[in-house]
Write an enzyme that holds these catalytic residues in place. Structure first.
Site, PDB file in Angstrom:
ATOM      1  N   GLU A  41       0.844  -1.137   0.130  1.00 28.19           N
ATOM      2  CA  GLU A  41       0.238   0.023   0.101  1.00 28.19           C
ATOM      3  C   GLU A  41       0.776   1.252   0.068  1.00 28.19           C
ATOM      4  OE1 GLU A  41      -2.238  -0.634   3.493  1.00 28.19           O
ATOM      5  OE2 GLU A  41      -3.858  -1.850   2.427  1.00 28.19           O
ATOM      6  N   ARG A  67      -1.519  20.824  14.931  1.00 27.05           N
ATOM      7  CA  ARG A  67      -1.524  19.898  14.083  1.00 27.05           C
ATOM      8  C   ARG A  67      -2.476  18.980  14.369  1.00 27.05           C
ATOM      9  NH1 ARG A  67       0.416  21.384   9.265  1.00 27.05           N
ATOM     10  NH2 ARG A  67       2.756  22.066   9.006  1.00 27.05           N
ATOM     11  N   ALA A  79       7.030  25.964   6.473  1.00 24.53           N
ATOM     12  CA  ALA A  79       7.043  24.968   5.205  1.00 24.53           C
ATOM     13  C   ALA A  79       5.618  24.735   4.463  1.00 24.53           C
ATOM     14  CB  ALA A  79       7.337  23.628   5.914  1.00 24.53           C
ATOM     15  N   GLU A  96       6.187  30.588   1.037  1.00 25.04           N
ATOM     16  CA  GLU A  96       5.837  30.081   2.400  1.00 25.04           C
ATOM     17  C   GLU A  96       6.684  30.807   3.786  1.00 25.04           C
ATOM     18  OE1 GLU A  96       3.669  27.863   3.103  1.00 25.04           O
ATOM     19  OE2 GLU A  96       2.905  27.457   0.992  1.00 25.04           O
ATOM     20  N   GLU A 100       4.172  32.561   6.320  1.00 23.04           N
ATOM     21  CA  GLU A 100       4.023  32.099   7.611  1.00 23.04           C
ATOM     22  C   GLU A 100       5.007  32.815   8.747  1.00 23.04           C
ATOM     23  OE1 GLU A 100       4.988  27.728   7.626  1.00 23.04           O
ATOM     24  OE2 GLU A 100       3.286  27.413   6.537  1.00 23.04           O
ATOM     25  N   GLU A 123       6.255  10.529  -0.185  1.00 24.81           N
ATOM     26  CA  GLU A 123       6.231  12.033   0.534  1.00 24.81           C
ATOM     27  C   GLU A 123       7.846  12.366   0.625  1.00 24.81           C
ATOM     28  OE1 GLU A 123       4.753  15.194   3.906  1.00 24.81           O
ATOM     29  OE2 GLU A 123       4.413  13.065   4.105  1.00 24.81           O
ATOM     30  N   GLU A 145      -3.200  28.559  10.365  1.00 24.17           N
ATOM     31  CA  GLU A 145      -2.088  29.332  10.395  1.00 24.17           C
ATOM     32  C   GLU A 145      -2.473  30.787  11.171  1.00 24.17           C
ATOM     33  OE1 GLU A 145      -0.662  30.100   6.375  1.00 24.17           O
ATOM     34  OE2 GLU A 145       0.229  27.853   6.510  1.00 24.17           O
TER      35      GLU A 145
END
Length: 214
Positions: A41, A67, A79, A96, A100, A123, A145
């Site tokens: 997977e 998060r 990021a 970014e 941020e 990833e 954010e």
């Protein structure tokens, strides 16, 4: 049986289990040594960029952000995702950093490339080192954010924070330790536009194909 380290792990079948906004899940049938076929997977994910921004005093600019998957705030590097086809990673990193932290940087280098969890996902991200910081316009933040706090921490303290567990985010740990090691060893870093052959593109290609069929 081929010599160890020489087998060609061919994908002989594949099916899409789920395709969402930022991830997709596929199930591959992969030919193993000896001829057996096993299922694997794979979570497809957009590539990403992160920035170790160091100010003139040697402090690293971190963000403290909620998060949801882990249910708490984490100290992280600025990021963002590479979720626009054809977007240059360095341009995304500049964007970014501004969005941020409200900062721009004069000098950029490629610090380190990281494959985050290759046991189940493609990833990967590129971490840049940015110096020569100055203030710039910051767009109005949204969602998580809007609650983001910017923290400046001496690089040596950030290393200690990573080793003591105060900094848990994998990208931040990798970036902080890489920046410390590069400075300690006097390592010459790659240019900001260095090739990145491992940049993930599968999810972007999937999205483009889905839009073409719509």
């Amino acid at each position: 049986m081929s010599e160890p380290g020489s087998h060609d792990f061919r994908t002989v079948g594949s099916e899409t289990v789920y395709s969402g906004a930022i991830v997709a899940l596929r199930r591959d049938q992969v030919e193993m040594p000896g001829g057996r076929v096993a299922e694997r997977e794979v979570v497809e994910h957009h590539g990403a960029v992160a920035i170790v921004a160091l100010d003139d005093d040697g402090a690293v600019v971190l963000i403290n952000q909620y998060r949801h998957p882990v249910g708490r705030r984490l100290l992280e590097l600025p990021a963002g995702l590479l979720d626009q086809a054809g977007e240059d990673p360095l341009a995304a990193a500049r964007r970014e950093l501004a969005e941020e932290t409200g900062l721009a940087a004069r000098e950029w280098s490629t610090l380190v490339d990281v494959v985050l969890s290759p046991g189940f996902t493609d990833e990967a991200l590129r971490i840049y080192l940015a110096t020569g910081l100055s203030d710039t316009d910051r767009p109005d933040p949204e969602h998580e954010e809007a609650d983001l706090a910017v923290v400046r921490m001496p690089l040596q303290e950030a290393v200690t924070a990573a080793l003591s567990g105060r900094i848990e985010n994998a990208t931040a740990v990798a970036g902080v330790l890489a920046a410390w090691a590069a400075r300690a060893n006097g390592t010459t870093l790659r240019p900001a536009d260095a090739p990145w052959p491992g940049m993930p593109t599968r999810l972007l290609e999937r999205k483009a194909a889905e839009q073409a069929r719509a």
